[in-house]
Structures are given as C-alpha cells and as structure tokens.
Write a protein that holds these residues in place. Structure first.
Motif, mmCIF file in Angstrom:
data_model
loop_
_atom_site.group_PDB
_atom_site.id
_atom_site.type_symbol
_atom_site.label_atom_id
_atom_site.label_comp_id
_atom_site.label_asym_id
_atom_site.label_seq_id
_atom_site.Cartn_x
_atom_site.Cartn_y
_atom_site.Cartn_z
ATOM 1 N N ASP A 202 0.917 -1.282 0.129
ATOM 2 C CA ASP A 202 0.053 -0.271 0.169
ATOM 3 C C ASP A 202 0.674 1.270 0.242
ATOM 4 O OD1 ASP A 202 -2.505 -1.583 -0.349
ATOM 5 O OD2 ASP A 202 -2.256 -1.558 2.302
ATOM 6 N N ARG A 203 1.847 1.256 0.408
ATOM 7 C CA ARG A 203 2.692 2.296 0.798
ATOM 8 C C ARG A 203 3.229 2.671 -0.621
ATOM 9 N NH1 ARG A 203 4.241 0.228 5.677
ATOM 10 N NH2 ARG A 203 5.892 -0.416 5.636
ATOM 11 N N ALA A 204 4.080 1.396 -1.091
ATOM 12 C CA ALA A 204 4.800 1.729 -2.544
ATOM 13 C C ALA A 204 3.426 2.210 -3.821
ATOM 14 C CB ALA A 204 4.511 0.788 -2.846
ATOM 15 N N ALA A 205 2.291 1.689 -3.765
ATOM 16 C CA ALA A 205 1.062 1.924 -4.486
ATOM 17 C C ALA A 205 0.916 3.708 -4.258
ATOM 18 C CB ALA A 205 -0.017 1.011 -4.089
ATOM 19 N N ARG A 206 1.200 4.311 -3.150
ATOM 20 C CA ARG A 206 0.803 5.293 -2.503
ATOM 21 C C ARG A 206 2.241 5.941 -3.205
ATOM 22 N NH1 ARG A 206 -1.291 3.556 2.125
ATOM 23 N NH2 ARG A 206 0.780 4.010 3.157
ATOM 24 N N ARG A 207 3.601 5.817 -2.572
ATOM 25 C CA ARG A 207 4.549 6.542 -3.040
ATOM 26 C C ARG A 207 4.579 6.548 -4.821
ATOM 27 N NH1 ARG A 207 6.704 3.883 0.117
ATOM 28 N NH2 ARG A 207 7.674 1.755 -0.930
ATOM 29 N N ARG A 208 3.922 5.568 -5.417
ATOM 30 C CA ARG A 208 3.342 5.679 -7.570
ATOM 31 C C ARG A 208 2.759 6.672 -7.625
ATOM 32 N NH1 ARG A 208 4.393 0.168 -6.425
ATOM 33 N NH2 ARG A 208 2.404 -0.058 -6.904
ATOM 34 N N GLU A 209 1.379 6.934 -6.709
ATOM 35 C CA GLU A 209 0.558 7.341 -6.922
ATOM 36 C C GLU A 209 1.200 9.193 -6.894
ATOM 37 O OE1 GLU A 209 -2.382 6.457 -4.111
ATOM 38 O OE2 GLU A 209 -3.414 4.831 -5.686
ATOM 39 N N GLN A 210 1.864 9.301 -5.883
ATOM 40 C CA GLN A 210 2.596 10.869 -5.649
ATOM 41 C C GLN A 210 3.760 10.982 -6.171
ATOM 42 O OE1 GLN A 210 3.814 10.017 -1.877
ATOM 43 N NE2 GLN A 210 2.236 10.390 -0.363
ATOM 44 N N GLN A 211 4.324 10.371 -7.238
ATOM 45 C CA GLN A 211 5.073 10.343 -8.229
ATOM 46 C C GLN A 211 4.229 10.404 -9.858
ATOM 47 O OE1 GLN A 211 8.099 7.537 -8.716
ATOM 48 N NE2 GLN A 211 8.897 7.828 -10.037
ATOM 49 N N GLU A 212 3.254 9.788 -10.074
ATOM 50 C CA GLU A 212 3.071 10.003 -11.078
ATOM 51 C C GLU A 212 2.571 11.537 -11.107
ATOM 52 O OE1 GLU A 212 0.224 7.157 -11.412
ATOM 53 O OE2 GLU A 212 1.131 5.260 -11.918
ATOM 54 N N GLU A 213 1.568 12.325 -10.331
ATOM 55 C CA GLU A 213 1.140 13.203 -10.027
ATOM 56 C C GLU A 213 2.302 14.300 -9.509
ATOM 57 O OE1 GLU A 213 -1.399 16.531 -9.261
ATOM 58 O OE2 GLU A 213 -2.068 14.266 -9.561
ATOM 59 N N ALA A 214 3.175 14.226 -10.016
ATOM 60 C CA ALA A 214 4.103 15.238 -9.755
ATOM 61 C C ALA A 214 4.471 15.198 -11.060
ATOM 62 C CB ALA A 214 5.619 14.937 -9.071
ATOM 63 N N GLU A 215 4.401 13.749 -12.241
ATOM 64 C CA GLU A 215 4.569 14.154 -13.411
ATOM 65 C C GLU A 215 4.120 14.211 -14.072
ATOM 66 O OE1 GLU A 215 5.630 10.032 -14.033
ATOM 67 O OE2 GLU A 215 7.624 9.981 -13.204
#
Length: 364
Positions: A285-298
C-alpha cells in the motif's frame, strides 16, 4: 505561428543542437541543470531555432539517483553491456530450468550490481552517500537488467528518475514459471525458476511453508503415534495389563503433551505468517501511494513543461509583433518627415505668392 521545419540541412542542425544539449545537460550536476537548460534554450531561440528551444526547455531534470547512474554510464561505457550480458545469461538459465546455474548467476548478479553501485557513487564523487541514495542506485541498475527501456536510457546516460523493478528475475511475469529439472540434475530447478519469475508470491508462500511445515509434520507424527499406541493397547494380551498399561498410559500422556505443544507452535506459526502478510500488504500500500504521488508529480511537471512551451511560443509571437510594429513605426516616421517637408515647402510657396500679390497691389 506554425513552425517552419526548413530544409533538411536546417533540421539536421536543429537535431544536432538538441543532441548536444542533451549530452551536456545530463552530464551536469542536478543543481546546475535548470539554469543551464534555460541558457541553452535561449541560445537556440536567439539562433532562430524555435523547435530546438522548445525541446530543450522541455527536458526533465534528473533526480540525484538518476544522475549518479548516468555518471556511471558516461564514466564506464562498458557498464551497460556488462549488465546486458548478465541479464542474457540469467534469462538463458531461467528458460532452461537450470536451477544450480541460476543460483550461481544470481550471486554473480548481486556482486556485479553492488560493485557497479559503488563505482557509480565514486564516479559522481559521492563520498558519504545516504543509504536511501545507494538503495535507489542499486534498484535502478537492477531494473536496467529487466526493462529494455531503462537499459536504453541507462546506456544513453539520460535517466531522469530512479526506477524500481516490480518483479523478481529477468523475465516478464507472463513468461510462465513452470519448468522441469534442468540438465544439471537439480530437483528444485523448477521451483528456483518459478521463484525468479513470480517473485513476491513464491517468496511469501515459501516463508509460510518453512514456518508451518515442521510444526505440521510434528503434529502429524504425534497423531500417528497416538493412533499406533491406541491400536497396540487394544491388541495387547490381558496378562500384560498392569505394567504395560502403565507404560502405555505414560506414552499416551507424553504424546498428548507433545500434540498440545505442536498445536501451540502451529498456531504461533500461523499468527506469524498472518503478521508477515499484513506487513507485506502495508508495504504494498505504501509503495502504491508513492507511485501515485510520483505520477501526480509527473503530471504537474508535464503541465508546467507545456505551460513553459506555450510561454515560449507566446514570447515568439510577441517578438514578431513588436518587430512588425517597429517597422511600421519607422515607416510612419519617414512619412511624417516627408509630410513636414512638403508642408514647409507649401508654406514657403504661400509666402512667396502672398508677397507677389502684395507687390502687385502696391503697383496699382
């Protein structure tokens, strides 16, 4: 205003300008990237190459870990081919089901990546690297062995962010984990290959099996001992009653105690397995949230890059309008000067005519 691609020679010159900018920027420390990118984009714009200016302005600034890996590719051009060779060897052993060879290559892979990580940090002159930076460099090099796109960017030295390979091994998840024992005679080759492909699922299953297996075996053995003891008790001669019955009773009590202990151990193993599953899910779940945050930053970065490109286009249009207005102003000033000259001449002619008229009046 649409871009004029110009003749082929101009397009080649524009491509060369962009390639040179990419080579320079991705070898520049991240803290200097943005300023230098603006200078190169401005130089291209001043040179009349608006397409190159926009492309340079849209180049993404690499993260610290990506820059360290890029430095490795530039300092040691043999590093990408070495990773590619290791990936090919692992893939061949995996597809052939050679479990022993796969384990040997896995150890060599770990040593290679660890050595390249240290080499990359040294090339970037990072003497006291934090553990997080080293981990991101290691993960990116591992991903370069499994993902052709990452491998290409690594070889070109143009990575923009750290990458984490989501699986285990070097084959995609749909390559199929089931294989028989290889030519080297390893009985566990199939499970070794399956572990390399499926990764997380196989690892979790194996952990639970290791934890619960001995306990279940002990419980099963104890149950069989109880059944055997009961059967012997039923068939023993009555003459052996007292002493034999006492011995069997003691053995049965010991078996029951062992069975109770085994059940407790099994319950504890199951509890530990459930806790491991919970921790694994939380990490996912933490990895998924980090991916979402990274995608939002991108997405935000892409939006900002588009806005920057639009601003450059607006600047070009306004510069063209200013030049046009300046030309029209110059022409209007020339016309004004000519009109003033004509007015002065007309006034002089009028004065001369009036003077002549006055003289004619005096003569009369």
């Amino acid at each position: 205003m649409p871009d004029d691609p110009g003749p082929p020679a101009d397009r080649l010159a524009s491509d060369d300008r962009l390639a040179a900018a990419v080579a320079e920027l991705y070898g520049t420390p991240p803290e200097e990237f943005t300023g230098r990118r603006g200078e190169l984009a401005a130089a291209a714009r001043d040179g009349g190459d608006r397409a190159a200016a926009r492309a340079i302005g849209a180049l993404r600034r690499p993260t610290r870990a990506a820059w360290v890996v890029n430095r490795l590719a530039r300092a040691d051009p043999d590093a990408p081919p070495r990773l590619a060779e290791m990936a090919a060897a692992l893939r061949a052993a995996q597809q052939a089901g050679q479990g022993r060879r796969l384990r040997e290559l896995s150890a060599e892979r770990d040593a290679l990546i660890d050595g390249l990580t240290s080499q990359a940090l040294a090339a970037a002159e990072v003497t006291d690297s934090p553990a997080s930076l080293r981990l991101e460099v290691t993960q990116t090099l591992t991903a370069a062995m499994a993902d052709p796109g990452v491998a290409t960017d690594f070889a070109a030295g143009t990575l923009t962010r750290a990458v984490q390979w989501s699986g285990f091994g070097v084959l995609p998840a749909d390559a199929g984990p089931g294989t028989d024992a290889g030519a080297d005679g390893d009985g566990d080759a199939g499970s070794a290959v399956a572990g390399a492909v499926t990764g997380r699922t196989t690892t979790a299953g194996t952990t639970r099996a290791h934890r619960a297996g001995p306990t279940r075996a002990k419980t099963a053995g104890t149950n069989r001992a109880e059944e055997a003891g009961t059967a012997r008790a039923k068939t023993a001669p009555a003459a052996r009653g007292g002493k034999a019955g006492t011995a069997r009773g003691g053995k049965a009590g010991t078996a029951r105690a062992e069975a109770a202990t085994a059940r407790r151990q099994a319950a504890e193993a199951e509890r530990q397995a459930a806790e491991a599953d919970r921790l694994e899910r939380a990490a996912a779940d933490r990895a998924a949230r980090r991916r979402e945050q990274q995608e939002e930053a991108e997405r935000v970065l892409a939006s900002a890059s588009a806005a920057a490109a639009e601003a450059v286009g607006a600047e070009d249009r306004l510069e063209a309008e200013v030049r046009d207005l300046e030309e029209r102003l110059g022409q209007a000033r020339s016309e004004l000067t000519a009109a003033r000259l004509r007015a002065r001449r007309a006034e002089a002619a009028e004065r001369r005519a009036r003077h002549a008229l006055d003289q004619l009046g005096d003569t009369r």
